[in-house]
Design an enzyme around this catalytic site. Structure first.
Site, short mmCIF file in Angstrom:
data_model
loop_
_atom_site.label_atom_id
_atom_site.label_comp_id
_atom_site.label_asym_id
_atom_site.label_seq_id
_atom_site.Cartn_x
_atom_site.Cartn_y
_atom_site.Cartn_z
N ASN A 189 1.05 -1.53 0.03
CA ASN A 189 0.43 0.04 -0.39
C ASN A 189 1.01 1.45 -0.02
O ASN A 189 1.72 1.31 0.43
CB ASN A 189 -0.83 -0.10 1.08
CG ASN A 189 -0.72 0.74 2.41
OD1 ASN A 189 -0.53 1.38 3.08
ND2 ASN A 189 0.61 0.01 3.46
N PHE A 193 -1.41 8.41 4.42
CA PHE A 193 -1.99 9.01 5.26
C PHE A 193 -3.15 9.73 4.73
O PHE A 193 -3.69 11.10 5.12
CB PHE A 193 -1.09 9.99 6.35
CG PHE A 193 0.34 9.42 6.88
CD1 PHE A 193 -0.42 8.15 7.09
CD2 PHE A 193 0.81 10.12 7.94
CE1 PHE A 193 1.10 7.93 8.21
CE2 PHE A 193 1.79 9.20 8.65
CZ PHE A 193 1.93 8.42 9.22
N SER A 275 6.10 5.24 8.86
CA SER A 275 5.60 4.93 7.29
C SER A 275 5.78 5.57 6.28
O SER A 275 6.50 6.76 6.22
CB SER A 275 4.07 5.21 7.22
OG SER A 275 3.22 5.85 5.87
N ASN A 277 4.91 5.64 3.17
CA ASN A 277 4.32 6.87 2.40
C ASN A 277 4.29 8.14 1.89
O ASN A 277 3.59 8.37 1.79
CB ASN A 277 3.03 6.23 2.32
CG ASN A 277 3.32 4.42 1.70
OD1 ASN A 277 4.12 4.26 0.86
ND2 ASN A 277 2.82 4.02 2.60
N THR A 278 5.27 8.96 3.43
CA THR A 278 5.32 10.60 3.65
C THR A 278 6.24 10.67 3.42
O THR A 278 7.12 10.30 4.30
CB THR A 278 4.30 10.68 5.16
OG1 THR A 278 3.24 10.10 5.22
CG2 THR A 278 3.67 11.80 5.13
N LYS A 317 5.78 4.27 16.63
CA LYS A 317 5.97 2.77 15.99
C LYS A 317 7.12 3.07 15.12
O LYS A 317 7.41 4.40 14.53
CB LYS A 317 4.13 2.83 15.67
CG LYS A 317 4.48 1.91 14.05
CD LYS A 317 3.04 2.10 13.65
CE LYS A 317 3.05 0.70 12.72
NZ LYS A 317 1.16 -0.26 12.29
N ASN A 346 6.66 -1.66 11.68
CA ASN A 346 5.92 -0.87 10.68
C ASN A 346 5.75 -1.29 8.89
O ASN A 346 6.18 -2.57 9.22
CB ASN A 346 5.41 0.77 9.66
CG ASN A 346 4.14 1.65 9.57
OD1 ASN A 346 3.70 1.03 8.74
ND2 ASN A 346 4.41 2.27 10.34
#
Length: 458
Positions: A189, A193, A275, A277-278, A317, A346
């Site tokens: 994925n 966010f 994450s 993805n940021t 995390k 994560n």
């Protein structure tokens, strides 16, 4: 009693459907011999199919009502969970994000089974002054906007973590952004966010908090207990995972805003800095950056007014894609600042050999599921050793069975979380994991989860 009433209502409904109704006069034979009777209209073939379908549905309802009236609650509960195995495969035919939204919507509306059977006593444990009925939780990312807390807790999870929640609403990355690798039990994925923002989430959590607290007030633990049974609002523990907005230049301010707005509803809070993805988010895992961030967030939490229970625990995390030096730096900061817990880990940006030949593996984003298990478990074990078992760790990444959960616990996890396996396996997976975990503990002679934590590191 309710089952019998339901059965009676179904029977009454069926009786009304089948009861002869008055026939219109123009369908009756006239008393005059000169007027021939008008034949009734032919029933279309499709109408016959509809009646057959309706009759079959009513028959199933009657059979289900009859079955429910003859079995105990625990047996019927088990039957409902098993029945979800028949429905869950249909989600595989839908777009992953559409399937995800439908699953969240179903849980929010109570269209999922509710666990009525007590958890095996061996699974109960105390963490952060609260009693968890079992150590199996749902990871953040499933219920991003706190739409289905009650339904998800009702499935039998020991705790549920919502989020990540950003201060300002944001759409996340362009679609498509979720990709399945079903043969490998994995998902990639790059959602980024996507969040409705803290204001919307705060309103939802406030409403749910009040409702749950009202429903459980009569069964709350006596005052003065050192260990509180369940969370602030009743059975089941609620975690809130905090994120930062993509365009924000002050990450600490975003997390502080999340603390000020959402901590009153949380049994624990999570600073998500892992994450992939940021852009720039994972840079916050550096020693200096992490130390400065945690200090500011802890100060924001501690300056708020709290009752006897005190402020919620604060966790961090982290990612699995960290060097040994990175892990040592995080451990030093976590111990020095007395962080209440670490979530390990994560998703990963790496592509293990087991999926490297799959064309989907070329998609950008974080990989979760079975291929992540070994990597995340090794990081978990290393962090347990580095922190000398002083900090509760939540193990997540690739768990799909009770044995997997047991391996995480032996590697140092006090609690564990699911995500990808739940997306594939559905509600029926939860009782299966708990039962298998209890058997693993008993087989090795443990009397509790706490005894097994970190067993492979000693």
């Amino acid at each position: 009693m309710r089952q019998r009433v339901g059965f009676a209502l179904i029977r009454e409904s069926l009786y009304r459907k089948l009861k002869p109704s008055s026939v219109p006069r123009h369908y009756c034979t006239s008393s005059s011999a000169n007027v021939p009777p008008i034949p009734p209209p032919k029933i279309p073939h499709s109408s016959k199919k509809g009646r057959l379908f309706t009759g079959a549905t009513i028959g199933l309802l009657i059979a289900g009502g009859a079955y429910a009236s003859t079995v105990d609650e625990a047996t019927f509960c088990g039957w409902l969970f098993s029945a979800t195995k028949l429905v869950n495969p249909f989600f595989a035919f839908l777009d992953p994000e559409v399937a995800h939204k439908l699953a969240v919507s179903a849980a929010a509306r109570g269209w999922v089974p509710r666990e009525k059977r007590p958890d095996p006593p061996i699974l109960g444990l105390d963490v952060w002054g609260r009693r968890f009925s079992n150590p199996v939780g749902l990871a953040a990312g499933f219920d991003k906007n706190a739409e289905a807390v009650e339904g998800l807790l009702g499935l039998g999870f020991g705790f549920v973590e919502v989020g990540s929640v950003t201060p300002i609403p944001q759409e996340g990355n362009p679609k498509p952004r979720i990709f399945r690798l079903p043969n490998e039990g994995a998902i990639i994925n790059r959602c980024g966010f996507n969040s409705e923002g803290i204001v919307v989430v705060a309103k939802r959590l406030g409403a749910q908090h009040g409702k749950r607290k009202l429903e459980t007030s009569s069964t709350s633990s006596p005052a003065g207990d050192e260990v509180k049974h369940g969370g602030k609002a009743g059975p089941g523990i609620l975690g809130v995972n905090l994120g930062k907005n993509k365009t924000s230049e002050d990450a600490a301010a975003d997390y502080v805003q999340g603390v000020h707005t959402l901590s009153q509803y949380a049994d624990y809070l999570v600073i998500n800095i892992s994450s992939p993805n940021t852009p720039g988010l994972r840079q916050l895992q550096g020693r200096k950056q992490l130390k400065d961030l945690v200090k500011k967030v802890q100060a924001a939490r501690d300056e708020m007014q709290w009752g006897e229970e005190g402020p919620p625990p604060l966790l961090v995390k982290i990612a699995p894609d960290l060097s040994k030096q990175d892990l040592e730096d995080i451990a030093v900061v976590a111990v020095a600042l007395r962080v209440d817990g670490l979530i390990i880990s994560n998703t990963t940006v790496q592509r293990p050999d087991s999926i490297s030949q799959n064309p989907v593996a070329q998609e950008a984003g974080g990989l979760s599921g079975k291929p992540l298990f070994d990597m995340s478990t090794n990081i978990l074990k290393e962090m347990y050793v580095l922190t000398k078992g002083r900090i509760p760790l939540i193990g997540t990444g690739g768990i799909s069975s009770g044995e997997d959960a047991y391996k995480k616990i032996r590697a140092g996890a006090t609690l564990v979380q699911l995500y990808t396996a739940f997306a594939y396996g559905g509600p029926a997976l939860i009782p299966d994991i708990k039962d298998e975990l209890a058997r693993c503990l008993e087989k090795d002679g443990y009397k509790s989860i706490s005894e097994a934590v970190g067993a492979d590191c000693r």
